[in-house]
Design a protein around this motif. Sequence first.
Motif, PDB file in Angstrom:
ATOM      1  N   ILE A  86      46.014  42.698  40.867  1.00 31.64           N
ATOM      2  CA  ILE A  86      45.183  41.754  41.625  1.00 31.64           C
ATOM      3  C   ILE A  86      46.146  40.787  42.292  1.00 31.64           C
ATOM      4  O   ILE A  86      46.685  39.884  41.656  1.00 31.64           O
ATOM      5  N   ASP A  87      46.405  40.998  43.569  1.00 27.96           N
ATOM      6  CA  ASP A  87      47.410  40.224  44.282  1.00 27.96           C
ATOM      7  C   ASP A  87      47.104  38.727  44.196  1.00 27.96           C
ATOM      8  O   ASP A  87      46.020  38.269  44.542  1.00 27.96           O
ATOM      9  N   GLY A  88      48.074  37.966  43.678  1.00 27.80           N
ATOM     10  CA  GLY A  88      47.929  36.513  43.600  1.00 27.80           C
ATOM     11  C   GLY A  88      47.105  36.005  42.436  1.00 27.80           C
ATOM     12  O   GLY A  88      46.767  34.812  42.390  1.00 27.80           O
ATOM     13  N   LYS A 238      35.095  48.126  53.469  1.00 30.00           N
ATOM     14  CA  LYS A 238      36.233  47.312  53.886  1.00 30.00           C
ATOM     15  C   LYS A 238      36.967  46.735  52.679  1.00 30.00           C
ATOM     16  O   LYS A 238      36.413  46.605  51.591  1.00 30.00           O
ATOM     17  N   GLY A 239      38.211  46.353  52.915  1.00 24.97           N
ATOM     18  CA  GLY A 239      38.973  45.584  51.935  1.00 24.97           C
ATOM     19  C   GLY A 239      39.019  46.216  50.560  1.00 24.97           C
ATOM     20  O   GLY A 239      39.213  47.419  50.388  1.00 24.97           O
ATOM     21  N   ASP A 240      38.807  45.368  49.556  1.00 28.99           N
ATOM     22  CA  ASP A 240      38.931  45.841  48.175  1.00 28.99           C
ATOM     23  C   ASP A 240      37.757  46.709  47.737  1.00 28.99           C
ATOM     24  O   ASP A 240      37.884  47.487  46.777  1.00 28.99           O
ATOM     25  N   HIS A 262      46.165  48.492  44.102  1.00 26.45           N
ATOM     26  CA  HIS A 262      46.508  47.156  44.584  1.00 26.45           C
ATOM     27  C   HIS A 262      45.304  46.563  45.316  1.00 26.45           C
ATOM     28  O   HIS A 262      44.897  47.071  46.366  1.00 26.45           O
ATOM     29  N   LEU A 263      44.736  45.485  44.763  1.00 30.64           N
ATOM     30  CA  LEU A 263      43.606  44.778  45.372  1.00 30.64           C
ATOM     31  C   LEU A 263      44.112  43.456  45.957  1.00 30.64           C
ATOM     32  O   LEU A 263      44.849  42.726  45.290  1.00 30.64           O
ATOM     33  N   ILE A 264      43.691  43.112  47.173  1.00 32.46           N
ATOM     34  CA  ILE A 264      44.387  42.085  47.956  1.00 32.46           C
ATOM     35  C   ILE A 264      43.567  40.867  48.369  1.00 32.46           C
ATOM     36  O   ILE A 264      44.121  39.885  48.858  1.00 32.46           O
ATOM     37  N   GLU A 265      42.259  40.889  48.188  1.00 32.35           N
ATOM     38  CA  GLU A 265      41.431  39.831  48.778  1.00 32.35           C
ATOM     39  C   GLU A 265      41.667  38.458  48.161  1.00 32.35           C
ATOM     40  O   GLU A 265      41.559  37.439  48.848  1.00 32.35           O
ATOM     41  N   LEU A 266      41.980  38.398  46.871  1.00 30.97           N
ATOM     42  CA  LEU A 266      42.230  37.097  46.242  1.00 30.97           C
ATOM     43  C   LEU A 266      43.437  36.416  46.870  1.00 30.97           C
ATOM     44  O   LEU A 266      43.429  35.207  47.118  1.00 30.97           O
ATOM     45  N   ASP A 267      44.485  37.184  47.153  1.00 33.75           N
ATOM     46  CA  ASP A 267      45.675  36.634  47.800  1.00 33.75           C
ATOM     47  C   ASP A 267      45.322  36.051  49.164  1.00 33.75           C
ATOM     48  O   ASP A 267      45.763  34.948  49.510  1.00 33.75           O
ATOM     49  N   GLU A 268      44.522  36.768  49.930  1.00 36.45           N
ATOM     50  CA  GLU A 268      44.145  36.293  51.261  1.00 36.45           C
ATOM     51  C   GLU A 268      43.387  34.974  51.188  1.00 36.45           C
ATOM     52  O   GLU A 268      43.633  34.051  51.975  1.00 36.45           O
ATOM     53  N   VAL A 269      42.466  34.867  50.233  1.00 36.00           N
ATOM     54  CA  VAL A 269      41.675  33.640  50.087  1.00 36.00           C
ATOM     55  C   VAL A 269      42.546  32.495  49.566  1.00 36.00           C
ATOM     56  O   VAL A 269      42.396  31.340  49.998  1.00 36.00           O
ATOM     57  N   GLU A 287      36.858  40.292  42.264  1.00 36.87           N
ATOM     58  CA  GLU A 287      37.931  41.175  41.808  1.00 36.87           C
ATOM     59  C   GLU A 287      37.674  41.643  40.377  1.00 36.87           C
ATOM     60  O   GLU A 287      37.960  42.800  40.024  1.00 36.87           O
ATOM     61  N   ASP A 288      37.132  40.751  39.547  1.00 41.17           N
ATOM     62  CA  ASP A 288      36.804  41.134  38.178  1.00 41.17           C
ATOM     63  C   ASP A 288      35.757  42.248  38.163  1.00 41.17           C
ATOM     64  O   ASP A 288      35.833  43.182  37.342  1.00 41.17           O
ATOM     65  N   ALA A 289      34.793  42.169  39.078  1.00 38.69           N
ATOM     66  CA  ALA A 289      33.774  43.221  39.168  1.00 38.69           C
ATOM     67  C   ALA A 289      34.400  44.550  39.590  1.00 38.69           C
ATOM     68  O   ALA A 289      34.000  45.625  39.106  1.00 38.69           O
ATOM     69  N   PHE A 290      35.391  44.490  40.489  1.00 31.65           N
ATOM     70  CA  PHE A 290      36.080  45.718  40.897  1.00 31.65           C
ATOM     71  C   PHE A 290      36.826  46.338  39.709  1.00 31.65           C
ATOM     72  O   PHE A 290      36.849  47.562  39.541  1.00 31.65           O
ATOM     73  N   ILE A 291      37.430  45.492  38.876  1.00 37.70           N
ATOM     74  CA  ILE A 291      38.092  45.993  37.663  1.00 37.70           C
ATOM     75  C   ILE A 291      37.076  46.733  36.795  1.00 37.70           C
ATOM     76  O   ILE A 291      37.347  47.826  36.273  1.00 37.70           O
ATOM     77  N   GLY A 292      35.906  46.139  36.627  1.00 36.93           N
ATOM     78  CA  GLY A 292      34.857  46.768  35.842  1.00 36.93           C
ATOM     79  C   GLY A 292      34.456  48.131  36.382  1.00 36.93           C
ATOM     80  O   GLY A 292      34.209  49.075  35.621  1.00 36.93           O
ATOM     81  N   ARG A 293      34.395  48.257  37.706  1.00 35.55           N
ATOM     82  CA  ARG A 293      34.058  49.540  38.322  1.00 35.55           C
ATOM     83  C   ARG A 293      35.130  50.596  38.029  1.00 35.55           C
ATOM     84  O   ARG A 293      34.823  51.760  37.753  1.00 35.55           O
ATOM     85  N   ILE A 294      36.372  50.191  38.070  1.00 29.08           N
ATOM     86  CA  ILE A 294      37.469  51.140  37.834  1.00 29.08           C
ATOM     87  C   ILE A 294      37.472  51.604  36.376  1.00 29.08           C
ATOM     88  O   ILE A 294      37.630  52.799  36.086  1.00 29.08           O
TER      89      ILE A 294
END
Length: 529
Positions: A86-88, A238-240, A262-269, A287-294
């Motif tokens: 989780i970038d950043g 789009k995006g993550d 590599h997930l990037i949206e947190l870094d951008e924000v 991003e935590d929800a994306f982790i749950g999906r994986i």
Amino acid sequence: MPWLKTVWSFSSIEIEGGDSSGLPMTVRIDMERRRMKFKANVILIVSALLLFAQLMPVTYGQRAAKAQEEQAQSPRRDSHVIMISIDGLIPEYYTAPRALGLRVPNMTRMKLNGAYADGVEGVYPTVTYPSHTTMATGVRPEAHGIVQNRVFEPPTEPQTKAWYWFAKSLKAETLWTLARKQGLSTAAVGWPVTAGAEIDYNVPEIWDPAEQPITGKRMAEYATPGLIKSAIGSRDLKGDDFRTAVSEFIIGAYKPNLMLIHLIELDEVHHGFGPRTPQALQTAEKEDAFIGRIVGAAEKAGIKDATTFLIVSDHGFAAIEKKYAPNVRLVEEKLITLDKSGKATSWKAAAWPAGGSCAIVLHDPSDKETAEKVVQIFSKTARKEKGPLNRILVRKELDNLGAIPEAVLMLEAASGYSFDDALTGPEVQDSGAHYKGTHGYLPSRAEMRSSLIVFGQGARTGARLALARMIDIGPTAAGILGLTLEDAEGRPIVELLKDGVAPKPSPSKKGGKKTRPSNTDKSTGEAQP
């Protein structure tokens, strides 16, 4: 008549009585000899049993330890590692989410049911591409070759804003090359420096800087043929959300032994609004929800119980208000020459910014006069009270950190400052309404610490480290798969793993292949010159 009286004891037999013939004495001597022989035999047997009892646990323990080590060093084709970056991601988001009003149930569950570090000390500069490559190799930027995000482009040449996208730039063995060599399957989604990499299922991070807005055309160009279409179909993601969906598909369809995401949206924000802001916290929950999906994809694929998940990040984040342009100063000192339009026509020294740090590169590396001049210029700036520089780092210090070999020195920004590559305009100005956070500073600064959670098959439940090292993450992932990154400076983080998952380093190699002195004052946590 002679009479005999026999008295038995555990250790002797005595015969009393007799007559004048001398027979009792003969019997006595014979029995004494038998007694001595019996006693000697008993002592011998008891001694042998005691020795066997002492040696058996040692021998068994040695055999068991050797078997564990051999298993830890053999490719595990029935094991899986999914590393999600989780970038950043700053450690506070999972170590103290309640204090921030943050809801991250997946990271919280993984932390509580797995193992974690309160922080990770990264590499210099603390930016995305050098950090991710260190996590994939176990060595520092100078050794693996990815020393910055962007490739250095002299000020007199076109500024394409190209990054280190291509695997051909790598100088060290990676997790994916090692795994494939040992017959394990590999996958990567959005992982830096993987364009053209030998990865079985690959969707690399690469884009065209000239595109506005940026599209996924170049990513699709370098991805495994047909993979994106098979994963996404006609969906417009789009995006993550896109990166997560592709990851879910790969896990379900191919069950790779090694997967890097590599997930990037947190870094951008974080860059746009700053860390710990409402926008940042909202994105962290996404991003935590994306982790749950994986994790759910691994469970659906039937490999969750055989998978170790590593939740990592590449750097921390610091809030900023101003930016400093070293090139403007170099123009004033006639080390960069501009024409009337502001275009550079010649240069002796130039800045190569990386957020909170900035390399100064010489046109001629052997130009000692210019080298001394830039040291004098920026040393003077660093001495200014409330100025833009915290300090400078000369070549010897950079060698110790394994950082940017092309740099004659590096500038470390003061708190609240970032660097800019402008040639003209103010030397110092506000960072702007849409640039409120950055990274890149010395890894010893507490706000630059990155993240690590270990969950699943190989995790030592309940284990916790105050501070891990980024150079140890790659060797840890390798060890879980029964592999060894032979040239790594780092070592497996056995403190966070179950016994026998990865080989313990020998006492002579606890710091890895090449141990560097710390650049941190342990009493203050600040970097030292």
